[in-house]
Design an enzyme around this catalytic site. Structure first.
Site, PDB file in Angstrom:
ATOM      1  N   CYS A  21      93.948 -48.565 -36.811  1.00 26.43           N
ATOM      2  CA  CYS A  21      92.872 -49.012 -35.938  1.00 26.43           C
ATOM      3  C   CYS A  21      92.018 -50.016 -36.699  1.00 26.43           C
ATOM      4  O   CYS A  21      92.196 -50.226 -37.905  1.00 26.43           O
ATOM      5  CB  CYS A  21      92.024 -47.825 -35.485  1.00 26.43           C
ATOM      6  SG  CYS A  21      91.138 -47.013 -36.848  1.00 26.43           S
ATOM      7  N   GLU A 135      83.575 -36.980 -42.061  1.00 28.75           N
ATOM      8  CA  GLU A 135      82.771 -37.642 -41.036  1.00 28.75           C
ATOM      9  C   GLU A 135      81.662 -36.720 -40.539  1.00 28.75           C
ATOM     10  O   GLU A 135      80.513 -37.143 -40.351  1.00 28.75           O
ATOM     11  CB  GLU A 135      83.638 -38.085 -39.853  1.00 28.75           C
ATOM     12  CG  GLU A 135      82.842 -38.817 -38.777  1.00 28.75           C
ATOM     13  CD  GLU A 135      83.669 -39.171 -37.558  1.00 28.75           C
ATOM     14  OE1 GLU A 135      83.079 -39.257 -36.464  1.00 28.75           O
ATOM     15  OE2 GLU A 135      84.893 -39.386 -37.697  1.00 28.75           O
ATOM     16  N   SER A 232      92.746 -35.961 -39.078  1.00 27.19           N
ATOM     17  CA  SER A 232      92.418 -35.219 -37.864  1.00 27.19           C
ATOM     18  C   SER A 232      93.116 -35.799 -36.648  1.00 27.19           C
ATOM     19  O   SER A 232      93.702 -35.068 -35.838  1.00 27.19           O
ATOM     20  CB  SER A 232      90.904 -35.225 -37.651  1.00 27.19           C
ATOM     21  OG  SER A 232      90.556 -34.566 -36.463  1.00 27.19           O
TER      22      SER A 232
END
Length: 348
Positions: A21, A135, A232
């Site tokens: 990404c 995160e 994840s």
């Protein structure tokens, strides 16, 4: 499900989008550019992204990965990972006179800003995410006295708030879309006036990759997800594939982990990868399947991605000052030539 397998017509369904990404591309590029510009070593706090191959490839080039800032020599240069860090980490780095390059994904930064704003307005903030994930730790650190982590639907009954009319939810960006919505629904049953964040916190890449798997899985006897165990979004893709109707689903870090028994009786195998996975690792898995007779490859495309993020400001400024190339190609997944051209089948 597809018809019984035969010796002919074996097919690979290749999910699109898959792999890198824009946030991962930016973070990996930041480490690469820093090594080129400043020379080795460049320290990196935590894994820059959750992928073994990427981390080991950058290590070979001179990056030194550390668990925390106190492992970085005073005055040295350190890159913060794409998952983000808390204000306390920034303070620790300043106390050690570290030169920081913040490669936090801008979408994670957006969630941090939401947390700060809601804390300033004295809301109780329910952070949907996995406790212990980098995160989540970074986001919670923005306002620890206001934020409590909700790991999933099973945690909803135990949530306690000061005022049920002043509660807001935010989320880890890489969660399963379906799981997050289920958690929000249960929270809203307990707190009818629960406030939604200004925009959907699940990042575009997570949604797009899950959407492609949902389209591919019902046609697949087996789905293979390329990605590391601590990623994840990669782990969630396995779950999404099974929920969407795949006969079976497996996660691998690299092609050598693919087991022939998984697809011995399969007619159609779906292949995808998590958002931190370079395309070369997918190509190697496809090559293994082709050698096993899956010679037809069909793309299952459900979205187009053209998102790109600029490099961290201080790194970008230093690159410009030396006349180095700053702008990167448009498609993140096809960029990163150094990572993609490295040998994916070396020992990990």
């Amino acid at each position: 499900m597809p018809s019984e397998p035969s010796s002919e017509g074996k097919k690979i369904l290749l999910a699109t989008p898959r792999g890198y990404c824009a946030g991962v591309d930016r973070a990996v590029d930041a480490v690469e550019k820093a090594l080129e510009l400043y020379g080795a070593p460049v320290y990196v706090r935590k894994e820059i992204v959750h992928n073994k191959f990427v981390v080991e490839t950058l290590t070979e080039r001179g990056a030194i990965f550390v668990h925390d800032t106190d492992e970085v020599p005073e005055g040295a240069r350190v890159v913060f990972s794409a998952h983000g860090v808390s204000p306390a980490v920034h303070e620790q780095a300043a106390q050690r006179s570290l030169i920081t390059i913040d490669a936090t994904c801008p979408l994670v930064t957006k969630v941090h800003k939401q947390a700060v704003r809601f804390a300033d307005e004295d809301f109780d903030i329910l952070l949907i995410g996995h406790e212990g994930h980098e995160e989540v730790e970074g986001t919670q650190g923005e306002a620890p006295e206001h934020i409590q982590v909700v790991n999933g639907p099973e945690d909803v009954a135990a949530v306690q708030v000061r005022d049920p009319n002043r509660v807001v939810w935010i989320s880890q960006t890489t969660l399963s879309v379906d799981e997050t919505l289920k958690t929000v629904e249960l929270l809203r049953e307990r707190f009818p006036n629960l406030i939604d964040p200004p925009s959907d916190d699940i990042c575009y890449a997570t949604q797009n990759r899950q959407g492609a798997v949902k389209a591919m899985a019902p046609q697949s006897d087996v789905v293979i997800v390329v990605g590391s165990a601590n990623s994840s979004n990669s782990v969630r893709l396995v779950e999404v594939a099974l929920e969407a109707g795949a006969g079976a689903a497996y996660r691998v870090d690299k092609a050598s982990e693919v087991c022939a028994d998984w697809f011995a009786n399969a007619k159609t195998v779906g292949v995808t990868s998590g958002a931190s996975v370079p395309e070369i690792l997918v190509r190697d898995v496809v090559a293994v399947l082709k050698s096993a007779g899956f010679t037809e490859v069909e793309n299952v495309a459900t979205a187009q991605e053209d998102v790109r993020f600029s490099l961290p400001k201080n790194l970008r400024a230093d690159l410009k000052a030396t006349g180095a190339e700053v702008d990167r190609p448009h498609k993140a997944r096809d960029k990163n030539a150094k990572i993609s051209n490295a040998r994916a089948n070396r020992s990990m």
